[in-house]
Design a protein around this motif. Structure first.
Motif, PDB file in Angstrom:
ATOM      1  N   GLY A   4       6.879  -2.710   7.275  1.00 13.45           N
ATOM      2  CA  GLY A   4       6.279  -2.732   5.947  1.00 13.45           C
ATOM      3  C   GLY A   4       6.134  -1.349   5.338  1.00 13.45           C
ATOM      4  N   THR A   5       5.632  -0.387   6.117  1.00 16.27           N
ATOM      5  CA  THR A   5       5.460   0.961   5.569  1.00 16.27           C
ATOM      6  C   THR A   5       6.817   1.604   5.275  1.00 16.27           C
ATOM      7  OG1 THR A   5       5.241   1.962   7.785  1.00 16.27           O
ATOM      8  CG2 THR A   5       3.194   1.358   6.625  1.00 16.27           C
ATOM      9  N   THR A   6       7.799   1.316   6.104  1.00 12.84           N
ATOM     10  CA  THR A   6       9.145   1.831   5.856  1.00 12.84           C
ATOM     11  C   THR A   6       9.721   1.224   4.579  1.00 12.84           C
ATOM     12  OG1 THR A   6       9.523   2.208   8.212  1.00 12.84           O
ATOM     13  CG2 THR A   6      11.480   2.053   6.813  1.00 12.84           C
ATOM     14  N   LEU A   7       9.562  -0.088   4.410  1.00  7.19           N
ATOM     15  CA  LEU A   7      10.034  -0.732   3.182  1.00  7.19           C
ATOM     16  C   LEU A   7       9.302  -0.165   1.968  1.00  7.19           C
ATOM     17  CD1 LEU A   7      11.781  -2.796   1.714  1.00  7.19           C
ATOM     18  CD2 LEU A   7      10.012  -4.513   2.188  1.00  7.19           C
ATOM     19  N   GLY A   8       8.002   0.049   2.092  1.00  5.97           N
ATOM     20  CA  GLY A   8       7.240   0.647   0.995  1.00  5.97           C
ATOM     21  C   GLY A   8       7.769   2.019   0.615  1.00  5.97           C
ATOM     22  N   MET A   9       8.100   2.833   1.610  1.00  9.02           N
ATOM     23  CA  MET A   9       8.680   4.156   1.344  1.00  9.02           C
ATOM     24  C   MET A   9      10.013   4.023   0.611  1.00  9.02           C
ATOM     25  SD  MET A   9       6.979   6.887   2.473  1.00  9.02           S
ATOM     26  CE  MET A   9       8.188   8.127   2.903  1.00  9.02           C
ATOM     27  N   MET A  10      10.814   3.060   1.040  1.00  8.85           N
ATOM     28  CA  MET A  10      12.122   2.884   0.412  1.00  8.85           C
ATOM     29  C   MET A  10      11.981   2.352  -1.016  1.00  8.85           C
ATOM     30  SD  MET A  10      13.808   4.215   2.786  1.00  8.85           S
ATOM     31  CE  MET A  10      15.472   4.084   2.171  1.00  8.85           C
ATOM     32  N   ILE A  11      11.029   1.455  -1.230  1.00  8.90           N
ATOM     33  CA  ILE A  11      10.800   0.926  -2.583  1.00  8.90           C
ATOM     34  C   ILE A  11      10.438   2.051  -3.544  1.00  8.90           C
ATOM     35  CG2 ILE A  11       9.158  -0.437  -3.961  1.00  8.90           C
ATOM     36  CD1 ILE A  11       9.151  -2.478  -1.625  1.00  8.90           C
ATOM     37  N   ALA A  12       9.646   3.003  -3.090  1.00  2.07           N
ATOM     38  CA  ALA A  12       9.234   4.115  -3.951  1.00  2.07           C
ATOM     39  C   ALA A  12      10.296   5.199  -4.062  1.00  2.07           C
ATOM     40  CB  ALA A  12       7.930   4.719  -3.430  1.00  2.07           C
ATOM     41  N   ASN A  13      11.046   5.453  -2.990  1.00  2.00           N
ATOM     42  CA  ASN A  13      11.926   6.615  -2.974  1.00  2.00           C
ATOM     43  C   ASN A  13      13.373   6.343  -3.366  1.00  2.00           C
ATOM     44  OD1 ASN A  13      10.160   8.813  -2.251  1.00  2.00           O
ATOM     45  ND2 ASN A  13       9.866   7.719  -0.342  1.00  2.00           N
ATOM     46  N   VAL A  14      13.882   5.141  -3.122  1.00  2.00           N
ATOM     47  CA  VAL A  14      15.269   4.853  -3.501  1.00  2.00           C
ATOM     48  C   VAL A  14      15.459   4.957  -5.020  1.00  2.00           C
ATOM     49  CG1 VAL A  14      17.085   3.088  -3.551  1.00  2.00           C
ATOM     50  CG2 VAL A  14      15.880   3.593  -1.413  1.00  2.00           C
ATOM     51  N   PRO A  15      14.566   4.374  -5.832  1.00  2.00           N
ATOM     52  CA  PRO A  15      14.740   4.581  -7.277  1.00  2.00           C
ATOM     53  C   PRO A  15      14.647   6.058  -7.671  1.00  2.00           C
ATOM     54  CG  PRO A  15      13.257   2.750  -6.889  1.00  2.00           C
ATOM     55  CD  PRO A  15      13.510   3.410  -5.555  1.00  2.00           C
ATOM     56  N   ALA A  16      13.812   6.824  -6.973  1.00  2.00           N
ATOM     57  CA  ALA A  16      13.711   8.258  -7.256  1.00  2.00           C
ATOM     58  C   ALA A  16      15.044   8.948  -6.999  1.00  2.00           C
ATOM     59  CB  ALA A  16      12.614   8.893  -6.403  1.00  2.00           C
ATOM     60  N   VAL A  17      15.730   8.526  -5.943  1.00  2.00           N
ATOM     61  CA  VAL A  17      17.038   9.110  -5.624  1.00  2.00           C
ATOM     62  C   VAL A  17      18.085   8.641  -6.620  1.00  2.00           C
ATOM     63  CG1 VAL A  17      18.905   9.169  -3.916  1.00  2.00           C
ATOM     64  CG2 VAL A  17      16.529   9.374  -3.165  1.00  2.00           C
ATOM     65  N   LEU A  18      18.094   7.362  -6.927  1.00  2.00           N
ATOM     66  CA  LEU A  18      19.136   6.800  -7.792  1.00  2.00           C
ATOM     67  C   LEU A  18      18.960   7.154  -9.269  1.00  2.00           C
ATOM     68  CD1 LEU A  18      19.515   3.270  -6.195  1.00  2.00           C
ATOM     69  CD2 LEU A  18      20.977   5.279  -5.853  1.00  2.00           C
ATOM     70  N   LEU A  19      17.739   7.198  -9.724  1.00  2.00           N
ATOM     71  CA  LEU A  19      17.502   7.405 -11.151  1.00  2.00           C
ATOM     72  C   LEU A  19      16.968   8.782 -11.498  1.00  2.00           C
ATOM     73  CD1 LEU A  19      15.979   3.906 -11.907  1.00  2.00           C
ATOM     74  CD2 LEU A  19      18.355   4.645 -12.215  1.00  2.00           C
ATOM     75  N   ILE A  43       0.833  -1.208   0.000  1.00  2.00           N
ATOM     76  CA  ILE A  43       0.000   0.000   0.000  1.00  2.00           C
ATOM     77  C   ILE A  43       0.867   1.257   0.000  1.00  2.00           C
ATOM     78  CG2 ILE A  43      -1.462   1.409   1.495  1.00  2.00           C
ATOM     79  CD1 ILE A  43      -3.130  -0.989   2.048  1.00  2.00           C
ATOM     80  N   VAL A  44       1.863   1.298   0.846  1.00  2.00           N
ATOM     81  CA  VAL A  44       2.686   2.509   0.928  1.00  2.00           C
ATOM     82  C   VAL A  44       3.549   2.671  -0.322  1.00  2.00           C
ATOM     83  CG1 VAL A  44       4.568   3.625   2.198  1.00  2.00           C
ATOM     84  CG2 VAL A  44       2.590   2.721   3.420  1.00  2.00           C
ATOM     85  N   ALA A  45       4.085   1.592  -0.850  1.00  2.00           N
ATOM     86  CA  ALA A  45       4.886   1.703  -2.076  1.00  2.00           C
ATOM     87  C   ALA A  45       4.053   2.289  -3.207  1.00  2.00           C
ATOM     88  CB  ALA A  45       5.446   0.338  -2.471  1.00  2.00           C
ATOM     89  N   LEU A  46       2.828   1.843  -3.333  1.00  2.00           N
ATOM     90  CA  LEU A  46       1.948   2.377  -4.386  1.00  2.00           C
ATOM     91  C   LEU A  46       1.500   3.805  -4.086  1.00  2.00           C
ATOM     92  CD1 LEU A  46      -0.274  -0.742  -5.121  1.00  2.00           C
ATOM     93  CD2 LEU A  46       1.409   0.302  -6.660  1.00  2.00           C
ATOM     94  N   ALA A  47       1.114   4.049  -2.834  1.00  2.00           N
ATOM     95  CA  ALA A  47       0.612   5.376  -2.468  1.00  2.00           C
ATOM     96  C   ALA A  47       1.705   6.434  -2.557  1.00  2.00           C
ATOM     97  CB  ALA A  47       0.025   5.348  -1.055  1.00  2.00           C
ATOM     98  N   GLU A  48       2.944   6.033  -2.394  1.00  2.00           N
ATOM     99  CA  GLU A  48       4.058   6.974  -2.374  1.00  2.00           C
ATOM    100  C   GLU A  48       4.431   7.468  -3.775  1.00  2.00           C
ATOM    101  OE1 GLU A  48       7.021   9.277  -0.567  1.00  2.00           O
ATOM    102  OE2 GLU A  48       5.213   8.352   0.209  1.00  2.00           O
TER     103      GLU A  48
END
Length: 191
Positions: A138-153, A10-15
Motif C-alpha cells: 500500500g505505501t509503495t502504491l501510494g508513493m507511485m500514485i504521487a510520484n509517477v504523475p510528477a515524473v510524467l507530467l 495516507i502515503v499518496a496524500l502525504a507524498e
C-alpha cells in the motif's frame, strides 16, 4: 485489505509536496527519461518501505500492547503535525547524475526516504495493522500514485495541485488514526 487501502491513501496524500515528489520533478526535468526514473522510484520505495515495515512488525514483538497503543496513537498524531510542515529539497540529493538515470533515482530516492514521513508512517502502519506485506504494498502504491504523475507530467502539474489542502487532508487522516488508536481502535489487534 484495510491495511492496504489505508496505507495507499495516507502515503499518496502525504507524498504530495514531499521532498521525494520534488525530487521526482527534478529528475524528470533533468533526465527526460521517465521509465528508468519510475523503475528507480519503485525499486527504492520497495526496499525502503520493506525495511520500515519489518521494523514496525519487529517493534510490536518487543512492546506490550497497551504501551504500543499509546506509542502508535501519539506517532500518528505527530505524523499529522509533520505532514503540515513543508519539505525542502537538498541540493546533494539531486547531484548524483554520475550513476545514470536509474542509479541516480534509486540512490536519491532511497536516501531521501530515510527518516522521511512516509517511511515513519510505514513503520507505524505496519505496527498498527500487523500486516507487513499489505502495508508495504500500500505505501509503495501510494508513493507511485504521487510520484509517477510528477515524473510524467513534470512542471505542468506542479503548480495546479493545491498542496496545502492535500496536506491538510493527510494530516486529518493521521490525526483521526491517532485519536482512534488512543481510544482503543484496533483492539482486535491486541492494542
Amino acid at each position: 485489505m484495510e491495511a492496504f487501502l489505508i496505507s495507499t491513501g495516507i502515503v499518496a496524500l502525504a507524498e504530495i509536496g514531499d521532498k521525494t515528489q520534488l525530487l521526482a520533478f527534478i529528475l524528470a526535468a533533468k533526465f527526460r527519461k521517465p521509465l528508468p526514473i519510475i523503475v528507480g522510484i519503485l525499486v527504492a520505495t520497495i526496499a525502503n518501505h520493506a525495511f520500515a515495515g519489518a521494523l514496525g512488525a519487529w517493534i510490536t514483538s518487543l512492546v506490550a500492547p497497551g504501551t504500543m497503543r499509546w506509542v502508535l496513537g501519539l506517532s500518528f498524531i505527530a505524523m499529522a503535525v509533520w505532514t503540515l510542515i513543508p519539505d525542502k529539497m537538498d541540493d546533494d540529493e539531486a547531484a548524483l547524475a554520475r550513476y545514470g538515470v536509474f542509479g541516480t533515482t534509486l540512490i536519491a530516492f532511497f536516501l531521501a526516504e530515510m527518516g522521511d514521513k512516509t517511511q515513519v508512517a510505514t513503520v507505524a502502519l505496519a505496527a498498527q495493522y500487523q500486516a507487513v506485506v499489505a502495508v508495504v504494498a500500500g505505501t509503495t502504491l501510494g508513493m507511485m500514485i504521487a510520484n509517477v504523475p510528477a515524473v510524467l507530467l513534470g512542471d505542468r502539474i506542479a503548480n495546479r495541485i493545491p498542496v496545502r489542502v492535500v496536506h491538510a487532508i493527510a494530516a486529518a487522516i493521521f490525526a483521526v488514526l491517532g485519536i482512534a488508536t488512543l481510544l482503543g481502535a484496533g483492539g482486535s489487534l491486541g492494542f
